[in-house]
Scaffold this active site. Sequence first.
Site, mmCIF file in Angstrom:
data_model
loop_
_atom_site.group_PDB
_atom_site.id
_atom_site.type_symbol
_atom_site.label_atom_id
_atom_site.label_comp_id
_atom_site.label_asym_id
_atom_site.label_seq_id
_atom_site.Cartn_x
_atom_site.Cartn_y
_atom_site.Cartn_z
ATOM 1 N N SER A 142 1.104 -1.385 0.176
ATOM 2 C CA SER A 142 -0.245 0.173 0.117
ATOM 3 C C SER A 142 0.605 1.101 -0.322
ATOM 4 O O SER A 142 1.831 0.822 0.289
ATOM 5 C CB SER A 142 -1.238 -0.081 1.545
ATOM 6 O OG SER A 142 -1.261 1.214 1.701
ATOM 7 N N TYR A 155 -1.975 -0.921 10.463
ATOM 8 C CA TYR A 155 -1.706 -0.436 9.305
ATOM 9 C C TYR A 155 -0.824 -0.264 8.503
ATOM 10 O O TYR A 155 -0.356 -0.718 7.635
ATOM 11 C CB TYR A 155 -2.916 -0.049 8.551
ATOM 12 C CG TYR A 155 -3.123 -0.140 7.269
ATOM 13 C CD1 TYR A 155 -3.878 -1.710 6.849
ATOM 14 C CD2 TYR A 155 -2.968 0.681 6.101
ATOM 15 C CE1 TYR A 155 -3.982 -1.622 5.191
ATOM 16 C CE2 TYR A 155 -3.253 -0.279 4.646
ATOM 17 C CZ TYR A 155 -3.547 -1.416 4.824
ATOM 18 O OH TYR A 155 -3.911 -1.571 2.954
#
Length: 260
Positions: A142, A155
């Site tokens: 990501s 995350y």
Amino acid sequence: MNSVPGHNPGSRESADLAGRTALVTGAGSGIGRACAAVLAAAGAKVHLVDRAESVRGVAEELGGTAHVVDLAHDDPARELPTEVDVLVNNAGLQHVAPVHEFPPDRFELLQRIMVTAPFLLARHVLPHMYARGWGRVVNVSSVHGQRASAFKSAYVAAKHGLEGLSKVIALEGAPHGVTSNCVSPGYVRTPLVENQIADQAKAHGIDRERVVADVLLTRHAIKELVEPDEVAHLALWLCGDHAAHVTGSTFTLDGGWTAQ
């Protein structure tokens, strides 16, 4: 062999995966499903891994093999095949909270799913790749593997960890014909992101369109969500023989987010 839409199987830009076996995690929906679809279309035998029973229907649709496995278990690799030529580590989840209120068990869960499980799966399949002198590890990371956002400590930490793991696999795999790379999108139109949009709309009292443009994509030059197929086709490109010297790298699909 089925062809990938928009790609010529005989060209250097596409990947001919006939005779190869691929394993994709989080394959029941979103990016994982899209990756499984393009890999199957390129000729690979595909194993689809997901904790949701719905992955069985996706596997049947694509002509692949379903594995209902919870990657948070102690050793999820035990339930999966070792003879894998292409490993796509895609499964992920999100939890949003400030660090001082972040539940430790949720923090640990995100690390298990997005760092420990990819490590265990790589450890599981690399001996087969080494023996064959060919392999591809594609880690769906990501932009948060390179940038931070408030309230996403678990995350962001996990994606940074995944990027580091990918580079180590690249260095160790190089003498054996194995490459390892990260595909790092911005916000993708997936169930995970759709849930975030709904939560943000409720929290801010605004409609979904404003959440996308003014909240999620505020740092994007291109004010559109990335589509799962875009991520999948980049992953497929990395699996081709033409990409044999592409390793230890990160490829962003972020609408210009990291250009700033």
